[in-house]
Write a protein that holds these residues in place. Structure first.
Motif, PDB file in Angstrom:
ATOM      1  N   UNK A 137     -17.222 -34.781  11.220  1.00  0.00           N
ATOM      2  CA  UNK A 137     -16.290 -33.918  11.948  1.00  0.00           C
ATOM      3  C   UNK A 137     -14.853 -34.087  11.486  1.00  0.00           C
ATOM      4  N   UNK A 138     -14.130 -32.988  11.481  1.00  0.00           N
ATOM      5  CA  UNK A 138     -12.735 -32.980  11.045  1.00  0.00           C
ATOM      6  C   UNK A 138     -11.914 -32.124  11.996  1.00  0.00           C
ATOM      7  N   UNK A 139     -10.659 -32.519  12.171  1.00  0.00           N
ATOM      8  CA  UNK A 139      -9.711 -31.712  12.924  1.00  0.00           C
ATOM      9  C   UNK A 139      -9.114 -30.658  12.009  1.00  0.00           C
ATOM     10  N   UNK A 140      -8.539 -29.635  12.602  1.00  0.00           N
ATOM     11  CA  UNK A 140      -7.986 -28.520  11.852  1.00  0.00           C
ATOM     12  C   UNK A 140      -7.000 -28.995  10.785  1.00  0.00           C
ATOM     13  N   UNK A 141      -6.035 -29.818  11.174  1.00  0.00           N
ATOM     14  CA  UNK A 141      -5.022 -30.273  10.214  1.00  0.00           C
ATOM     15  C   UNK A 141      -5.637 -31.106   9.093  1.00  0.00           C
ATOM     16  N   UNK A 142      -6.659 -31.888   9.423  1.00  0.00           N
ATOM     17  CA  UNK A 142      -7.346 -32.665   8.384  1.00  0.00           C
ATOM     18  C   UNK A 142      -8.027 -31.732   7.389  1.00  0.00           C
ATOM     19  N   UNK A 143      -8.661 -30.676   7.903  1.00  0.00           N
ATOM     20  CA  UNK A 143      -9.303 -29.711   7.015  1.00  0.00           C
ATOM     21  C   UNK A 143      -8.271 -29.014   6.132  1.00  0.00           C
ATOM     22  N   UNK A 144      -7.137 -28.685   6.715  1.00  0.00           N
ATOM     23  CA  UNK A 144      -6.100 -28.016   5.935  1.00  0.00           C
ATOM     24  C   UNK A 144      -5.596 -28.926   4.811  1.00  0.00           C
ATOM     25  N   UNK A 145      -5.518 -30.229   5.090  1.00  0.00           N
ATOM     26  CA  UNK A 145      -5.124 -31.182   4.045  1.00  0.00           C
ATOM     27  C   UNK A 145      -6.216 -31.337   2.983  1.00  0.00           C
ATOM     28  N   UNK A 146      -7.483 -31.322   3.408  1.00  0.00           N
ATOM     29  CA  UNK A 146      -8.605 -31.540   2.490  1.00  0.00           C
ATOM     30  C   UNK A 146      -8.890 -30.343   1.588  1.00  0.00           C
ATOM     31  N   UNK A 147      -8.659 -29.142   2.094  1.00  0.00           N
ATOM     32  CA  UNK A 147      -8.937 -27.931   1.326  1.00  0.00           C
ATOM     33  C   UNK A 147      -7.613 -27.470   0.720  1.00  0.00           C
ATOM     34  N   UNK A 148      -7.374 -27.931  -0.468  1.00  0.00           N
ATOM     35  CA  UNK A 148      -6.098 -27.719  -1.145  1.00  0.00           C
ATOM     36  C   UNK A 148      -5.760 -26.238  -1.299  1.00  0.00           C
ATOM     37  N   UNK A 149      -4.594 -25.845  -0.791  1.00  0.00           N
ATOM     38  CA  UNK A 149      -4.086 -24.498  -0.982  1.00  0.00           C
ATOM     39  C   UNK A 149      -4.480 -23.480   0.066  1.00  0.00           C
ATOM     40  N   UNK A 150      -5.288 -23.861   1.053  1.00  0.00           N
ATOM     41  CA  UNK A 150      -5.719 -22.880   2.049  1.00  0.00           C
ATOM     42  C   UNK A 150      -4.625 -22.682   3.103  1.00  0.00           C
ATOM     43  N   UNK A 151      -4.351 -21.430   3.429  1.00  0.00           N
ATOM     44  CA  UNK A 151      -3.378 -21.105   4.466  1.00  0.00           C
ATOM     45  C   UNK A 151      -4.027 -21.277   5.838  1.00  0.00           C
ATOM     46  N   UNK A 152      -3.226 -21.588   6.833  1.00  0.00           N
ATOM     47  CA  UNK A 152      -3.732 -21.840   8.188  1.00  0.00           C
ATOM     48  C   UNK A 152      -4.500 -20.635   8.732  1.00  0.00           C
ATOM     49  N   UNK A 153      -4.005 -19.427   8.489  1.00  0.00           N
ATOM     50  CA  UNK A 153      -4.692 -18.247   9.025  1.00  0.00           C
ATOM     51  C   UNK A 153      -6.049 -18.034   8.353  1.00  0.00           C
ATOM     52  N   UNK A 154      -6.149 -18.338   7.073  1.00  0.00           N
ATOM     53  CA  UNK A 154      -7.430 -18.209   6.360  1.00  0.00           C
ATOM     54  C   UNK A 154      -8.409 -19.265   6.864  1.00  0.00           C
ATOM     55  N   UNK A 155      -7.936 -20.499   7.018  1.00  0.00           N
ATOM     56  CA  UNK A 155      -8.788 -21.566   7.534  1.00  0.00           C
ATOM     57  C   UNK A 155      -9.308 -21.211   8.922  1.00  0.00           C
ATOM     58  N   UNK A 156      -8.428 -20.733   9.772  1.00  0.00           N
ATOM     59  CA  UNK A 156      -8.816 -20.365  11.130  1.00  0.00           C
ATOM     60  C   UNK A 156      -9.870 -19.253  11.117  1.00  0.00           C
ATOM     61  N   UNK A 157      -9.660 -18.233  10.295  1.00  0.00           N
ATOM     62  CA  UNK A 157     -10.610 -17.124  10.222  1.00  0.00           C
ATOM     63  C   UNK A 157     -11.965 -17.588   9.690  1.00  0.00           C
ATOM     64  N   UNK A 158     -11.967 -18.433   8.661  1.00  0.00           N
ATOM     65  CA  UNK A 158     -13.236 -18.913   8.095  1.00  0.00           C
ATOM     66  C   UNK A 158     -13.979 -19.803   9.086  1.00  0.00           C
TER      67      UNK A 158
END
Length: 142
Positions: free
Chosen positions: A34-55
Motif C-alpha cells: 500500500x502507498x499514499x497518494x504523495x508516495x505514489x506521486x514520488x514513485x511514478x516519475x513525472x506524473x501530474x497529480x490530476x493524472x494520478x488521481x484520474x488513473x
C-alpha cells in the motif's frame, strides 16, 4: 469492422483497463504494498497529480485498486492492489523483460539469488514447457 474484431479479444480487454503508460507504472509502484497518494506521486516519475488521481479512480472502478482510509479528518487513503491487480505482476515482469532486451536496462532478477529471470510458456495439463512463445497452431485465446 476492425473495432468489432478487437472488442472481444482478451488483449483488447487488457488494454482498455491498463493500456496506458501511467497506469502500468502506478500498478508497478503498488506491487510492493500500500502507498499514499504523495508516495505514489514520488514513485511514478513525472506524473501530474490530476493524472494520478484520474488513473487511481479508474483502477478502483475496475476493481484493481482498493482505497483504504487511514485518516477520517481529513479523509486520506492508502491505495493497494486487489487480488486481480496483483495478478498483473506477471504481465509487468514480461513487459520489463521485453523492454530490457531492447535497451541498456537490466532484466528483472530473482530476489533470492540475483539470476536474471526468464519467461516461459507452460501447459499445466501436459506438464511441459511450450518452446515456441505463441505458435498459432498450439495456442488459442478463449
Amino acid at each position: 469492422m476492425a473495432e468489432e474484431t478487437q472488442a472481444g479479444s482478451p488483449l483488447a480487454e487488457a488494454v482498455a483497463r491498463v493500456g496506458d503508460r501511467w497506469t502500468l507504472l502506478i500498478v508497478e509502484a503498488l506491487l510492493s504494498g500500500p502507498r499514499r497518494f504523495n508516495d505514489l506521486q514520488d514513485d511514478v516519475d513525472g506524473i501530474a497529480a490530476n493524472i494520478l488521481s484520474a488513473r487511481l479512480r479508474k483502477l478502483e472502478a475496475d476493481g484493481l485498486v482498493l482505497a483504504r482510509p487511514y485518516s477520517r479528518r481529513p479523509l486520506r487513503v492508502a491505495y493497494e492492489l486487489t487480488a486481480p491487480g496483483r495478478d498483473l505482476a506477471g504481465a509487468l515482469t514480461l513487459l520489463a523483460h521485453w523492454g530490457s532486451s531492447r535497451t541498456e536496462a537490466e532484466a528483472p532478477r530473482h530476489d533470492a539469488c540475483g539470476t536474471p529471470m526468464e519467461a516461459r510458456w507452460y501447459c499445466p495439463t501436459c506438464a511441459r514447457t511450450v518452446e515456441e512463445a505463441l505458435p498459432e497452431a498450439d495456442v488459442r485465446y478463449v
